[in-house]
Design a protein around this motif. Structure first.
Motif, PDB file in Angstrom:
ATOM      1  N   ARG A  74       0.875  -1.342   0.117  1.00  0.00           N
ATOM      2  CA  ARG A  74       0.064  -0.010   0.048  1.00  0.00           C
ATOM      3  C   ARG A  74       0.804   1.238  -0.235  1.00  0.00           C
ATOM      4  O   ARG A  74       1.947   1.125   0.622  1.00  0.00           O
ATOM      5  N   PRO A  75       0.475   2.332  -0.680  1.00  0.00           N
ATOM      6  CA  PRO A  75       1.238   3.670  -0.860  1.00  0.00           C
ATOM      7  C   PRO A  75       1.209   4.223   0.574  1.00  0.00           C
ATOM      8  O   PRO A  75       0.332   4.457   1.276  1.00  0.00           O
ATOM      9  N   VAL A  76       2.392   4.751   1.036  1.00  0.00           N
ATOM     10  CA  VAL A  76       2.554   5.691   2.140  1.00  0.00           C
ATOM     11  C   VAL A  76       3.287   6.840   1.903  1.00  0.00           C
ATOM     12  O   VAL A  76       4.141   6.960   0.804  1.00  0.00           O
ATOM     13  N   ALA A  77       3.431   7.705   2.857  1.00  0.00           N
ATOM     14  CA  ALA A  77       4.241   9.123   2.907  1.00  0.00           C
ATOM     15  C   ALA A  77       4.706   9.266   4.339  1.00  0.00           C
ATOM     16  O   ALA A  77       3.979   9.578   5.142  1.00  0.00           O
ATOM     17  N   LEU A  78       5.793   8.755   4.312  1.00  0.00           N
ATOM     18  CA  LEU A  78       6.420   8.843   5.749  1.00  0.00           C
ATOM     19  C   LEU A  78       7.858   9.474   5.762  1.00  0.00           C
ATOM     20  O   LEU A  78       8.434   9.517   4.779  1.00  0.00           O
ATOM     21  N   ARG A  79       8.182  10.335   6.884  1.00  0.00           N
ATOM     22  CA  ARG A  79       9.491  10.896   7.064  1.00  0.00           C
ATOM     23  C   ARG A  79      10.439   9.680   6.910  1.00  0.00           C
ATOM     24  O   ARG A  79      10.282   8.607   7.473  1.00  0.00           O
ATOM     25  N   SER A  80      11.528   9.953   6.188  1.00  0.00           N
ATOM     26  CA  SER A  80      12.613   9.027   5.953  1.00  0.00           C
ATOM     27  C   SER A  80      14.035   9.675   5.849  1.00  0.00           C
ATOM     28  O   SER A  80      14.227  10.908   5.929  1.00  0.00           O
ATOM     29  N   TYR A  81      14.891   8.690   5.815  1.00  0.00           N
ATOM     30  CA  TYR A  81      16.313   9.211   5.235  1.00  0.00           C
ATOM     31  C   TYR A  81      16.404   8.536   4.090  1.00  0.00           C
ATOM     32  O   TYR A  81      16.432   7.469   3.660  1.00  0.00           O
TER      33      TYR A  81
END
Length: 518
Positions: free
Chosen positions: A76-83
């Motif tokens: 499922r597509p997500v939008a998360l803070r990341s490196y």
């Protein structure tokens, strides 16, 4: 400087419904909920990319961007803070004596200049939640500033002063911070990790996946029977998301009990019959307490929390609290599929976190190496020698607790929440101390201190007992339990912190300053 307040949260669904501040969706609406665990044997395990220090210059220079990552998580597509935009931050490999240069660019969107007392406003295509101050909870220990960040090298014995492991500085959106870590030539070899550590946003950023492995290579890696084995790095992650595939509300941190490995749900780890692999696991979750077991097979432990054992140990189960790491050898079970179980701890069951699929035969079957690894008296400049009675100059009794009542409590140490202007604890460089940690609450608290590891003498009621004398940097104090430990303050003076590594507790006050004076 604008302060962004967010609704506070305890562990395991203390806030629900109207108690949680609604998200104003500036991020794309992705429209999928946290799904069930996939059937046995998911996709093959994907490992993080590895970058290694130059053996000629003894340097590793790496640039890391804190950004929103848009990717598929459990289909499922997500939008998360990341490196760097994905769920598998790079593994950094260095050796004792190297210098790590780390350029951290905060490319998360900047908050808008003017914030209303309620609701949220858009900035750079994203939205930031704000709320009226919560009665009884204001200021520093209300979760806030979710797009501010910084960097911590968890487990590394390096200077707490800038440009090294100073977690008290803030990297605002749009800013770049150049870190430089001189790793001492006496540094123990083992598995550590790097992660975001801006007070107020730590839980949300680490739960989003802002954490990667950091390996200090050394003596253990060259032992016959260990060198040349397949070396598997696993980041155990929380990655909770809401119905939109986002983590923008602090309350979303309590969504589910799922554990991802390298951004995958129940991945398949392939082995051949008779094969031995070296596994390196980082509990990079914000609040999961895991007891790992695999088909009754023993894990041959090499080290814990970045500190090698003097000799291998067989373990039927490995306990990993948030912040803990473990390195061990695993021999393939019989052919077929076998569950790597996460166990049940403190009332939470985690189920299967990975599937080991054993097929075919390895070319040269072998037993896992068992035997000596290092010598604490001779290796690492004596850094891991037992702390003797005659070294102790001071004892401390430190209580982990809380004040207030639901839903407005604050987590405390010795009855006080974190304060940047506090004097904190002080000690002398070159001294050693004995601490007794007590837990006055119904929650477990994984105690973690920066810069110097500690030697555990006693630990009550843990799911897997800790052998007295073990060197760690994170130890769980069970509900109403106690831990006794000793530590030395060597090499570095300066200000750093100790705190609970259940990161919602840290964000809400369970952290103290610690100053080592020259």
């Amino acid at each position: 400087m604008t302060t962004i307040f967010a609704t506070p949260l305890g562990r395991r669904s203390l806030f629900t419904g109207a108690s949680a501040l609604a998200l104003v969706a500036g991020l794309p609406s992705l429209g999928l909920t946290q799904g069930a665990s996939p059937p046995s044997g998911g996709d093959p395990l994907l490992e993080p990319e590895t970058v290694t220090a130059n053996p000629d210059t003894h340097r590793l220079d790496v640039a890391i961007d804190a950004v929103y990552g848009y990717y598929d998580l459990n289909r499922r597509p997500v939008a998360l803070r990341s490196y760097d935009g994905g769920p598998r931050p790079r593994t950094l490999r260095v050796r004792a004596g190297d210098t790590l240069g780390l350029k951290l660019a905060n490319r998360l969107p900047s908050p808008p200049p003017n914030l209303a007392a309620h609701g949220a406003a858009a900035a750079n295509g994203h939205l930031h939640h704000v709320s009226a101050p919560v009665p009884g909870m204001t200021g520093l220990n209300v979760p806030h500033g979710f797009n501010r960040t910084n960097m911590h090298l968890h487990g590394m014995h390096v200077s707490p002063r800038s440009p090294a492991d100073n977690v008290l500085l803030t990297v605002e959106p749009g800013q770049v911070q150049n870190y430089s870590y001189a790793i001492p030539a006496t540094h123990p070899c083992g598995l550590n990790f790097y992660h975001a550590h801006e007070h107020g946003s730590v839980a949300l950023q680490v739960a989003s996946g802002m954490a990667g492995a950091l390996i200090v290579e050394g003596k253990v890696d060259g032992i016959e029977g260990i060198k040349g084995l397949k070396d598997v790095v696993m980041l155990l992650q929380s990655l909770p998301v809401d119905a939109q595939g986002q983590l923008e509300q602090y309350a979303t941190l309590d969504t589910g009990t799922q554990v991802y490995i390298n951004g995958q749900r129940n991945p398949t780890i392939r082995m051949k019959r008779g094969e031995v692999q070296r596994w390196r696991l980082v509990n990079a979750t914000h609040d999961r307490f895991l007891t790992l077991t695999l088909a009754g097979r023993p894990f041959v432990a090499l080290g814990f929390d970045g500190n090698p054992l003097e000799e291998t140990e067989d373990h039927k189960a490995i306990f990993l609290a948030p912040g803990n790491r473990a390195e061990f050898l695993v021999q393939a079970p019989e052919p077929g599929s076998h569950a790597l179980e996460g166990g049940t701890n403190f009332g939470v069951a985690y189920g299967t976190i990975a599937t080991v699929l054993v097929e075919g035969e390895v070319e040269r079957p072998a037993e896992p190496y068992r035997g000596p690894l290092v010598d604490y008296a001779k290796d690492f400049g004596g850094h891991l020698k037992p702390v003797e009675d005659g070294e102790i100059v001071k004892g401390r009794r430190v209580g982990f607790g809380q004040v207030g009542t639901l839903p407005y409590w604050t987590w405390t140490i010795d009855g006080e929440p974190f304060a940047m202007d506090e004097k904190g604890f002080t000690a002398k460089l070159g001294s050693a101390e004995e601490w007794v940690l007590t837990n006055q609450t119904n929650d477990p608290h994984p105690f973690h201190i920066h810069i110097n590891p500690f030697q555990v003498l006693e630990a009550d009621g843990l799911p897997v007992p800790v052998k007295p004398g073990r060197w760690l940097d994170t130890i769980t104090i069970p509900p109403h339990g106690r831990v006794r430990l000793r530590t030395r303050y060597v090499d570095y003076d300066g200000v750093y912190v100790f705190h609970c590594h259940t990161l919602v507790h840290e964000d809400q006050g369970m952290m103290r300053l610690f100053t080592v004076e020259a």
